[in-house]
Write a protein that holds these residues in place. Structure first.
Motif, short mmCIF file in Angstrom:
data_model
loop_
_atom_site.label_atom_id
_atom_site.label_comp_id
_atom_site.label_asym_id
_atom_site.label_seq_id
_atom_site.Cartn_x
_atom_site.Cartn_y
_atom_site.Cartn_z
N ILE A 1 0.86 -1.19 0.00
CA ILE A 1 0.00 0.00 0.00
C ILE A 1 0.90 1.24 0.00
N PRO A 2 0.91 2.01 -1.06
CA PRO A 2 1.74 3.21 -1.08
C PRO A 2 1.14 4.31 -0.21
N PHE A 3 1.98 5.05 0.48
CA PHE A 3 1.52 6.16 1.30
C PHE A 3 2.69 7.12 1.52
N ALA A 4 2.36 8.29 1.98
CA ALA A 4 3.37 9.27 2.36
C ALA A 4 3.00 9.83 3.72
N THR A 5 3.97 10.34 4.43
CA THR A 5 3.72 10.94 5.73
C THR A 5 4.51 12.24 5.85
N CYS A 6 3.94 13.19 6.55
CA CYS A 6 4.63 14.47 6.76
C CYS A 6 4.15 15.08 8.05
N ALA A 7 4.82 16.13 8.48
CA ALA A 7 4.44 16.82 9.72
C ALA A 7 3.02 17.37 9.59
N ALA A 8 2.28 17.31 10.67
CA ALA A 8 0.92 17.85 10.67
C ALA A 8 0.95 19.36 10.86
N TRP B 1 -2.44 20.56 15.02
CA TRP B 1 -2.08 19.16 15.33
C TRP B 1 -0.58 18.93 15.28
N GLN B 2 0.24 19.98 15.30
CA GLN B 2 1.66 19.82 15.02
C GLN B 2 2.42 19.08 16.10
N ASP B 3 1.92 19.08 17.32
CA ASP B 3 2.64 18.44 18.42
C ASP B 3 2.23 16.97 18.56
N GLY B 4 3.12 16.09 18.13
CA GLY B 4 2.88 14.66 18.31
C GLY B 4 1.98 14.01 17.28
N HIS B 5 1.65 14.70 16.20
CA HIS B 5 0.80 14.13 15.16
C HIS B 5 1.48 14.24 13.79
N ARG B 6 1.06 13.39 12.88
CA ARG B 6 1.55 13.46 11.51
C ARG B 6 0.38 13.25 10.55
N LEU B 7 0.56 13.75 9.33
CA LEU B 7 -0.41 13.50 8.28
C LEU B 7 -0.02 12.23 7.53
N LEU B 8 -1.02 11.48 7.12
CA LEU B 8 -0.85 10.28 6.32
C LEU B 8 -1.60 10.49 5.01
N LEU B 9 -0.89 10.35 3.89
CA LEU B 9 -1.47 10.63 2.58
C LEU B 9 -1.47 9.36 1.74
N PHE B 10 -2.64 9.06 1.16
CA PHE B 10 -2.79 7.90 0.27
C PHE B 10 -3.08 8.39 -1.14
N PRO B 11 -2.28 7.99 -2.14
CA PRO B 11 -2.55 8.41 -3.53
C PRO B 11 -3.87 7.83 -4.03
#
Length: 220
Positions: free
Chosen positions: A166-173, A177-187
């Motif tokens: 499953i392809p995905f990307a992650t980056c800082a939220a 939500w910047q403290d302790g969270h991240r974004l998860l992106l699915f194409p």
């Protein structure tokens, strides 16, 4: 595990920032403060904060407003004065970057609501706006979720995603939500990624894509 850091250039234009050094608004249009004694987060509105924390400063006359706004911790009349911040996705209200004087400002604002709701405050404004075309182009490319960092960045999660291909990307939220969270992106063009997004959505993961889409449509 091998990760690749890639910029996503369309996201660079998601927001724009403009400045107005001569901005003024009704004191009632200021709906949040940067700092103050007591727990501001415990109150849903500045009025409820004033009733809960500032009763001793609230008087039943228009003349009491000016002394409150002239409190030494408030800097409306100083060289390095207060500043305001506004967001297109939060219309109808401004954030005051005060360094103190929360009780005095909240009390003045409450009194003005009864005696002078059109009382204006002058302060430089920083305004952030969402570019709806860029937002919708990002949403056409990705499903986006936000979760605590220990959920999205642990080794077991990474290995399961890799095993399922499953392809995905992650980056800082982004804030808030910047403290302790991240974004998860699915194409969205990949079937397995789309199926995974449907599962995460059904299990109640914070759907940032839906949040972003609602605000983009409101601004079109």
């Amino acid at each position: 595990m091998q990760c690749q850091r890639l910029p996503y250039s369309p996201a660079a234009g998601l927001t724009t920032t403009t400045y107005d050094d001569n901005f003024s608004c009704s004191i009632r249009d200021i709906i949040s403060l940067a700092s103050g004694k007591g727990d501001l987060v415990d109150y849903a509105t500045l009025d409820s904060y004033a009733f809960g924390e500032c009763r001793g400063l609230v008087h039943s006359d228009r003349a009491s407003i000016e002394p409150l706004l002239s409190w030494h911790e408030l800097r409306f009349h100083g060289g390095a004065g207060e500043s305001l911040e506004g967001f297109s996705w939060q219309p109808g209200g401004y954030h005051l970057h005060n360094q103190g004087g929360a009780h005095h400002f909240a009390a003045a604002r409450l009194i003005a609501g009864f005696f002078d709701p059109e009382l204006h405050i002058k302060a430089p404004l920083t305004r952030h706006a969402l570019n709806p075309e860029v937002a919708l182009s990002i949403l056409a490319a990705f499903d986006i979720f936000c979760e605590p960092e220990d959920h999205t960045m642990n080794e077991a999660f990474m290995k399961r995603m890799a095993a399922a291909q499953i392809p995905f990307a992650t980056c800082a939220a982004p804030p808030p939500w910047q403290d302790g969270h991240r974004l998860l992106l699915f194409p969205r063009q990949h079937n397995k990624a789309t199926a995974a997004a449907d599962i995460f959505r059904a299990y109640g993961w914070l759907d940032v894509g839906a949040f972003l889409g609602r605000h983009a449509m409101l601004q079109q």
